[in-house]
Design a protein around this motif. Structure first.
Motif, PDB file in Angstrom:
ATOM      1  N   ARG A  31      -0.898  -9.280  -5.783  1.00 30.65           N
ATOM      2  CA  ARG A  31      -0.103  -9.614  -6.936  1.00 30.65           C
ATOM      3  C   ARG A  31      -0.996  -9.793  -8.152  1.00 30.65           C
ATOM      4  O   ARG A  31      -2.201  -9.862  -8.023  1.00 30.65           O
ATOM      5  N   SER A  35      -1.898 -16.565 -13.023  1.00 36.45           N
ATOM      6  CA  SER A  35      -0.797 -17.405 -12.565  1.00 36.45           C
ATOM      7  C   SER A  35      -0.619 -18.542 -13.551  1.00 36.45           C
ATOM      8  O   SER A  35      -1.172 -18.517 -14.642  1.00 36.45           O
ATOM      9  N   ILE A 177       8.870 -16.208  -4.596  1.00 32.85           N
ATOM     10  CA  ILE A 177       8.054 -15.744  -5.728  1.00 32.85           C
ATOM     11  C   ILE A 177       8.882 -15.800  -7.003  1.00 32.85           C
ATOM     12  O   ILE A 177      10.040 -15.395  -7.026  1.00 32.85           O
ATOM     13  N   LEU A 178       8.295 -16.331  -8.052  1.00 31.06           N
ATOM     14  CA  LEU A 178       8.861 -16.226  -9.396  1.00 31.06           C
ATOM     15  C   LEU A 178       7.880 -15.419 -10.245  1.00 31.06           C
ATOM     16  O   LEU A 178       6.694 -15.726 -10.277  1.00 31.06           O
ATOM     17  N   GLU A 179       8.387 -14.410 -10.909  1.00 29.37           N
ATOM     18  CA  GLU A 179       7.539 -13.537 -11.725  1.00 29.37           C
ATOM     19  C   GLU A 179       8.193 -13.305 -13.081  1.00 29.37           C
ATOM     20  O   GLU A 179       9.403 -13.085 -13.169  1.00 29.37           O
ATOM     21  N   PRO A 187       0.609 -10.011 -16.668  1.00 26.30           N
ATOM     22  CA  PRO A 187       1.378 -10.446 -15.502  1.00 26.30           C
ATOM     23  C   PRO A 187       1.300 -11.950 -15.285  1.00 26.30           C
ATOM     24  O   PRO A 187       0.235 -12.555 -15.357  1.00 26.30           O
ATOM     25  N   SER A 189       2.889 -14.821 -12.522  1.00 26.78           N
ATOM     26  CA  SER A 189       3.687 -15.047 -11.322  1.00 26.78           C
ATOM     27  C   SER A 189       3.118 -16.202 -10.525  1.00 26.78           C
ATOM     28  O   SER A 189       1.991 -16.643 -10.750  1.00 26.78           O
ATOM     29  N   THR A 190       3.900 -16.696  -9.601  1.00 26.00           N
ATOM     30  CA  THR A 190       3.447 -17.729  -8.679  1.00 26.00           C
ATOM     31  C   THR A 190       4.134 -17.542  -7.339  1.00 26.00           C
ATOM     32  O   THR A 190       5.225 -16.975  -7.253  1.00 26.00           O
ATOM     33  N   LYS A 233      12.046 -12.424 -12.320  1.00 26.66           N
ATOM     34  CA  LYS A 233      12.357 -11.924 -10.983  1.00 26.66           C
ATOM     35  C   LYS A 233      12.098 -13.018  -9.957  1.00 26.66           C
ATOM     36  O   LYS A 233      11.109 -13.728 -10.038  1.00 26.66           O
ATOM     37  N   SER A 255      17.199 -10.815 -10.310  1.00 27.44           N
ATOM     38  CA  SER A 255      16.512 -10.905 -11.602  1.00 27.44           C
ATOM     39  C   SER A 255      17.503 -11.286 -12.686  1.00 27.44           C
ATOM     40  O   SER A 255      18.720 -11.115 -12.540  1.00 27.44           O
TER      41      SER A 255
END
Length: 264
Positions: A31, A35, A177-179, A187, A189-190, A233, A255
């Motif tokens: 990924r 973050s 996952i949250l993105e 990018p 995300s976590t 997402k 999403s």
């Protein structure tokens, strides 16, 4: 943990379910590298029995790649103590060495090395191979709501990400996952571990700050929060999201969008 936190991007993950067990921020090898800080809470009642699963996954997310390099580069791996001491020396982190010893002694050096080689840098699968994380392949989860409040706001403001999900059969060891899909393609995300959960409905919220005034560009590109439409997402998975290993699948993905406008 090896991660460049992007200052000014604050996602506070507040899980409100009485059953949810969420452990640890992880930045995954497959990924985006950037973050953001996460704070989470849960009112779940924890078992008095010591649970190695979250400890194992957190440790593996930090150490698996380094352990694999030690093995492939011909490091001294005759005993658990030698391998884990090498890990502690290379990382400068004695705590990693202690957890390494604990997990390695649990299965023995030969199996420990075999699992490292077979895990392909997948922390959850590695810990399932060690039998410290539970496996459940008939689980399910459905995201029933995902929205951002307000849907439109000026740059520098905060947005609440609200989500709900449910499971009929319960879940295996996995993650959600949250993105954030950004306009300038930086990018964000976590990923968080979710331990096996019983059937039920769950909900949570997050606060996203679009104020980047404290961003340090020496730690990585700064998200500019340019005016426009952003996509959030969410994915809930058995095992690691995107993994091709056994006991891994995406339960559900959803999403939604929100809009950032220019500051007044």
């Amino acid at each position: 943990m090896k991660a460049n936190a992007i200052s000014g991007v604050l996602l506070l993950l507040l899980l409100a379910s009485s059953q949810v067990m969420v452990m640890g921020l992880r930045v995954k090898h497959n990924r985006p590298a950037h973050s953001f800080p996460v704070s989470h809470s849960s009112s779940a009642v924890k078992s008095a029995k010591f649970d190695l699963c979250p400890t194992c996954v957190s440790f593996t997310g930090q150490a698996l790649d380094i352990l694999l390099n030690i093995i492939l580069n011909g490091g001294v791996v005759g005993t658990c103590g030698e391998l884990c001491n090498d890990l502690a020396n290379k990382t400068g982190n004695k705590d990693l060495g202690v957890v390494c010893d604990l997990l390695c002694d649990y299965v023995g050096i030969k199996e420990f090395i075999t699992f490292i080689e077979h895990a392909d840098l997948d922390p959850i699968y590695f810990c399932e191979l060690l039998k410290v994380c539970k496996i459940m392949d008939n689980g399910d989860a459905t995201i029933t709501n995902l929205e951002v409040r307000p849907a439109v706001g000026p740059r520098g403001s905060k947005f609440a990400i609200v989500f709900e999900w449910s499971t009929k059969n319960g879940t295996g060891t996995g993650e959600f996952i949250l993105e954030i899909i950004t306009i300038d393609h930086i990018p964000i995300s976590t990923g968080n571990l979710i331990e096996p959960m019983p059937p039920g409905a769950y909900h949570g919220s997050a606060t996203l700050s679009t104020d980047n005034s404290g961003c340090d560009p020496s730690q990585g590109p700064c998200e500019e929060w340019l005016p426009g439409t952003y996509t959030v997402k969410m994915a809930i998975c058995n095992g690691e999201c995107g993994s091709s290993h056994p006991h891994s699948k995406v339960y559900d993905e959803q999403s939604t969008t929100f809009n950032v406008t220019a500051q007044n």
